[in-house]
Design a protein around this motif. Structure first.
Motif, PDB file in Angstrom:
ATOM      1  N   ILE A 166       0.801  -1.083  -0.103  1.00 59.01           N
ATOM      2  CA  ILE A 166       0.073  -0.173   0.033  1.00 59.01           C
ATOM      3  C   ILE A 166       0.793   1.135  -0.005  1.00 59.01           C
ATOM      4  O   ILE A 166       1.990   1.235   0.594  1.00 59.01           O
ATOM      5  CB  ILE A 166      -0.929  -0.032   1.202  1.00 59.01           C
ATOM      6  N   THR A 167       0.546   2.342  -0.547  1.00 53.85           N
ATOM      7  CA  THR A 167       1.181   3.565  -0.752  1.00 53.85           C
ATOM      8  C   THR A 167       0.413   4.460   0.199  1.00 53.85           C
ATOM      9  O   THR A 167      -0.802   4.646   0.134  1.00 53.85           O
ATOM     10  CB  THR A 167       1.536   4.182  -2.164  1.00 53.85           C
ATOM     11  N   PRO A 168       1.133   5.418   1.027  1.00 50.25           N
ATOM     12  CA  PRO A 168       0.365   6.563   1.683  1.00 50.25           C
ATOM     13  C   PRO A 168       0.206   7.805   1.013  1.00 50.25           C
ATOM     14  O   PRO A 168      -0.653   8.783   1.393  1.00 50.25           O
ATOM     15  CB  PRO A 168       1.736   6.880   2.877  1.00 50.25           C
ATOM     16  N   ALA A 208       7.949   4.809   8.255  1.00 57.11           N
ATOM     17  CA  ALA A 208       8.028   5.752   7.140  1.00 57.11           C
ATOM     18  C   ALA A 208       6.880   5.884   6.524  1.00 57.11           C
ATOM     19  O   ALA A 208       6.164   7.009   6.034  1.00 57.11           O
ATOM     20  CB  ALA A 208       9.057   5.503   6.047  1.00 57.11           C
ATOM     21  N   TYR A 209       5.852   4.810   6.420  1.00 53.97           N
ATOM     22  CA  TYR A 209       4.533   4.934   6.070  1.00 53.97           C
ATOM     23  C   TYR A 209       3.792   5.922   7.100  1.00 53.97           C
ATOM     24  O   TYR A 209       2.935   6.824   6.692  1.00 53.97           O
ATOM     25  CB  TYR A 209       4.037   3.507   6.069  1.00 53.97           C
ATOM     26  N   ASP A 210       3.990   5.746   8.409  1.00 53.64           N
ATOM     27  CA  ASP A 210       3.129   6.598   9.078  1.00 53.64           C
ATOM     28  C   ASP A 210       3.553   8.072   8.869  1.00 53.64           C
ATOM     29  O   ASP A 210       2.639   8.793   9.159  1.00 53.64           O
ATOM     30  CB  ASP A 210       3.251   6.066  10.706  1.00 53.64           C
ATOM     31  N   ALA A 211       4.622   8.536   8.939  1.00 52.56           N
ATOM     32  CA  ALA A 211       5.214   9.606   8.970  1.00 52.56           C
ATOM     33  C   ALA A 211       4.705  10.180   7.539  1.00 52.56           C
ATOM     34  O   ALA A 211       4.156  11.508   7.527  1.00 52.56           O
ATOM     35  CB  ALA A 211       6.718   9.518   8.943  1.00 52.56           C
ATOM     36  N   ALA A 212       4.620   9.334   6.527  1.00 48.54           N
ATOM     37  CA  ALA A 212       4.070   9.979   5.224  1.00 48.54           C
ATOM     38  C   ALA A 212       2.508  10.497   5.288  1.00 48.54           C
ATOM     39  O   ALA A 212       2.211  11.244   4.887  1.00 48.54           O
ATOM     40  CB  ALA A 212       4.430   9.050   4.043  1.00 48.54           C
ATOM     41  N   VAL A 213       1.800   9.264   6.083  1.00 50.42           N
ATOM     42  CA  VAL A 213       0.300   9.687   6.067  1.00 50.42           C
ATOM     43  C   VAL A 213       0.313  10.761   6.889  1.00 50.42           C
ATOM     44  O   VAL A 213      -0.559  11.847   6.458  1.00 50.42           O
ATOM     45  CB  VAL A 213      -0.179   8.514   6.857  1.00 50.42           C
ATOM     46  N   GLU A 214       0.941  11.074   8.043  1.00 51.48           N
ATOM     47  CA  GLU A 214       0.758  12.250   8.684  1.00 51.48           C
ATOM     48  C   GLU A 214       1.248  13.546   7.891  1.00 51.48           C
ATOM     49  O   GLU A 214       0.545  14.514   8.001  1.00 51.48           O
ATOM     50  CB  GLU A 214       1.640  12.165   9.826  1.00 51.48           C
ATOM     51  N   VAL A 220       0.715  13.927   4.717  1.00 53.31           N
ATOM     52  CA  VAL A 220      -0.308  14.031   3.810  1.00 53.31           C
ATOM     53  C   VAL A 220      -1.418  14.776   4.503  1.00 53.31           C
ATOM     54  O   VAL A 220      -1.931  15.780   4.061  1.00 53.31           O
ATOM     55  CB  VAL A 220      -0.793  12.695   3.295  1.00 53.31           C
ATOM     56  N   ASP A 221      -1.769  14.492   5.630  1.00 51.59           N
ATOM     57  CA  ASP A 221      -2.544  15.136   6.681  1.00 51.59           C
ATOM     58  C   ASP A 221      -2.442  16.539   6.754  1.00 51.59           C
ATOM     59  O   ASP A 221      -3.302  17.273   6.733  1.00 51.59           O
ATOM     60  CB  ASP A 221      -3.090  14.277   7.704  1.00 51.59           C
ATOM     61  N   LYS A 222      -1.143  16.958   6.949  1.00 50.72           N
ATOM     62  CA  LYS A 222      -0.554  18.208   7.226  1.00 50.72           C
ATOM     63  C   LYS A 222      -0.539  18.950   6.041  1.00 50.72           C
ATOM     64  O   LYS A 222      -0.400  20.063   6.143  1.00 50.72           O
ATOM     65  CB  LYS A 222       0.506  17.947   8.134  1.00 50.72           C
ATOM     66  N   GLY A 223      -0.572  18.558   4.887  1.00 53.29           N
ATOM     67  CA  GLY A 223      -0.284  19.288   3.563  1.00 53.29           C
ATOM     68  C   GLY A 223       1.145  19.376   3.531  1.00 53.29           C
ATOM     69  O   GLY A 223       1.351  20.322   2.624  1.00 53.29           O
ATOM     70  N   THR A 224       1.966  18.616   4.036  1.00 55.14           N
ATOM     71  CA  THR A 224       3.338  18.782   3.747  1.00 55.14           C
ATOM     72  C   THR A 224       4.070  17.859   2.741  1.00 55.14           C
ATOM     73  O   THR A 224       5.351  17.832   2.441  1.00 55.14           O
ATOM     74  CB  THR A 224       4.015  18.777   5.225  1.00 55.14           C
ATOM     75  N   PHE A 225       3.332  16.629   2.413  1.00 54.18           N
ATOM     76  CA  PHE A 225       4.042  15.743   1.565  1.00 54.18           C
ATOM     77  C   PHE A 225       3.922  16.155   0.302  1.00 54.18           C
ATOM     78  O   PHE A 225       3.003  16.609  -0.481  1.00 54.18           O
ATOM     79  CB  PHE A 225       2.993  14.447   1.623  1.00 54.18           C
ATOM     80  N   THR A 226       5.230  15.906  -0.394  1.00 54.95           N
ATOM     81  CA  THR A 226       5.222  16.296  -1.695  1.00 54.95           C
ATOM     82  C   THR A 226       6.037  15.057  -2.214  1.00 54.95           C
ATOM     83  O   THR A 226       7.139  14.826  -2.072  1.00 54.95           O
ATOM     84  CB  THR A 226       6.197  17.588  -1.855  1.00 54.95           C
ATOM     85  N   PRO A 227       5.535  14.570  -3.493  1.00 51.33           N
ATOM     86  CA  PRO A 227       6.131  13.427  -4.118  1.00 51.33           C
ATOM     87  C   PRO A 227       7.351  13.957  -4.796  1.00 51.33           C
ATOM     88  O   PRO A 227       7.089  14.909  -5.750  1.00 51.33           O
ATOM     89  CB  PRO A 227       5.111  12.658  -5.091  1.00 51.33           C
ATOM     90  N   PRO A 228       8.262  13.179  -4.715  1.00 46.77           N
ATOM     91  CA  PRO A 228       9.446  13.447  -5.648  1.00 46.77           C
ATOM     92  C   PRO A 228       9.146  13.345  -7.285  1.00 46.77           C
ATOM     93  O   PRO A 228       8.658  12.194  -7.680  1.00 46.77           O
ATOM     94  CB  PRO A 228      10.599  12.422  -5.149  1.00 46.77           C
ATOM     95  N   ILE A 229       9.155  14.448  -7.894  1.00 46.65           N
ATOM     96  CA  ILE A 229       8.900  14.527  -9.561  1.00 46.65           C
ATOM     97  C   ILE A 229       9.911  15.172 -10.134  1.00 46.65           C
ATOM     98  O   ILE A 229      10.418  16.333  -9.708  1.00 46.65           O
ATOM     99  CB  ILE A 229       7.335  15.135  -9.571  1.00 46.65           C
ATOM    100  N   ARG A 230      10.375  14.664 -11.290  1.00 46.35           N
ATOM    101  CA  ARG A 230      11.364  15.327 -12.009  1.00 46.35           C
ATOM    102  C   ARG A 230      10.860  15.335 -13.634  1.00 46.35           C
ATOM    103  O   ARG A 230      10.424  14.261 -14.066  1.00 46.35           O
ATOM    104  CB  ARG A 230      12.734  14.848 -12.004  1.00 46.35           C
TER     105      ARG A 230
END
Length: 291
Positions: free
Chosen positions: A209-211, A246-252, A254-264
């Motif tokens: 599963i992905t966060p 790392a999954y739990d941290a990423a979910v958090e 996302v909830d805070k609006g600070t998750f940014t997927p690495p994109i190039r």
């Protein structure tokens, strides 16, 4: 090989570039679909791309079926000569393999599976010739994947592994579909990987599963505010195995609006890729990580 054209009712033209998926077929299909869009043919109302085919919806009161067929065949001739180069992007998707949520779900539906005694990862590793699940995960995450189609349900990407045909992971779907699949499950059926954008029924093997949300109709997710669907055909995906922490941290995040997927941003050249697949994939990963 020339494309196969069939009409669906009075207002659809279906164009099948190949009856089997390949990057060559995908590139021709995408080039033709783009050509139809850019030609702005009078009467065309919708273009729907798929893995190695696409469908054109048209208004028969504006353009006759024979005329739309003639227009698209001319675009096919141009697509045959087009350079197989695509300006696209590469994105890293974190995956918690063997997570408790897909595990609980797959155990509920074991009677629908080919080998009820193990897990989906056990089965996939076995039939693909890997000695253990760890080796299988390394192969699944070790090479990038091409998003060849987005759809079936909103935002769901179908992904094609960017390795030689004999090295591609292939796993049949469940004997009977499940009535439940967790949202953001990373799955696989036949030669295609996918990410379930929403919770629902499904028959693909479940690996993890992905966060990272990939569809948000409310458009409140930070990176989905401009458009509710994350993926588009031509995207290149690199899976990154992560731990529960790392999954739990990423979910958090996302909830805070600070998750940014690495994109190039990247330019993909099919001919250069086919000359040295592993070397080209390594260069793509270097671009992703800013090397």
């Amino acid at each position: 090989m020339p494309a196969r054209y069939t009409f669906g009712g009075d207002e659809h033209l279906f164009i099948e570039v190949s009856d089997e998926m390949s990057l060559d077929a995908f590139f021709k299909s995408l080039s033709m679909a783009t050509g139809v869009r850019e030609s702005r043919i009078s009467g065309v109302t919708e273009i729907c791309p798929a893995n190695a085919s696409f469908q054109v919806k048209f208004n028969p009161d504006i353009i006759k079926p024979d005329d739309i067929l003639k227009e698209v065949k001319a675009i096919e001739a141009a697509a045959e000569k087009a350079e197989p180069v695509l300006k696209t992007r590469i994105v890293e998707i974190p995956v918690f393999y063997g997570d408790p949520w897909t595990h609980e779900t797959l155990m509920r539906f074991r009677e629908r599976h080919q080998e009820p005694s193990g897990t989906d990862l056990d089965y996939a590793a076995k039939i693909n010739g890997y000695p253990d699940v760890e080796g299988f995960i390394a192969a699944h995450a070790g090479s990038p994947w091409f998003v060849s189609m987005v759809g079936f349900v909103a935002g769901l990407p179908f992904m094609y592994q960017m390795v030689e045909r004999q090295r591609q992971i292939e796993v049949p779907k469940y004997l009977r579909p499940r009535t439940d699949t967790p949202r953001l499950t990373v799955g696989h059926g036949g030669c295609f990987g996918c990410i379930y954008s929403v919770r629902g029924a499904g028959g693909y093997q479940m690996f993890g599963i992905t966060p990272m949300p990939i569809f948000d109709s409310s458009q409140t997710t930070s990176y989905l505010r401009d458009f509710m669907v994350f993926f588009r055909p031509g995207d290149i995906v690199k899976f990154n195995p992560i731990t529960r922490e790392a999954y739990d941290a990423a979910v958090e995040a996302v909830d805070k609006g600070t998750f940014t997927p690495p994109i190039r941003e990247v330019t993909f050249d099919l001919r250069e890729f086919q000359k040295d697949i592993d070397g080209y994939n390594s260069k793509l990963e270097d671009v992703l990580h800013g090397h």
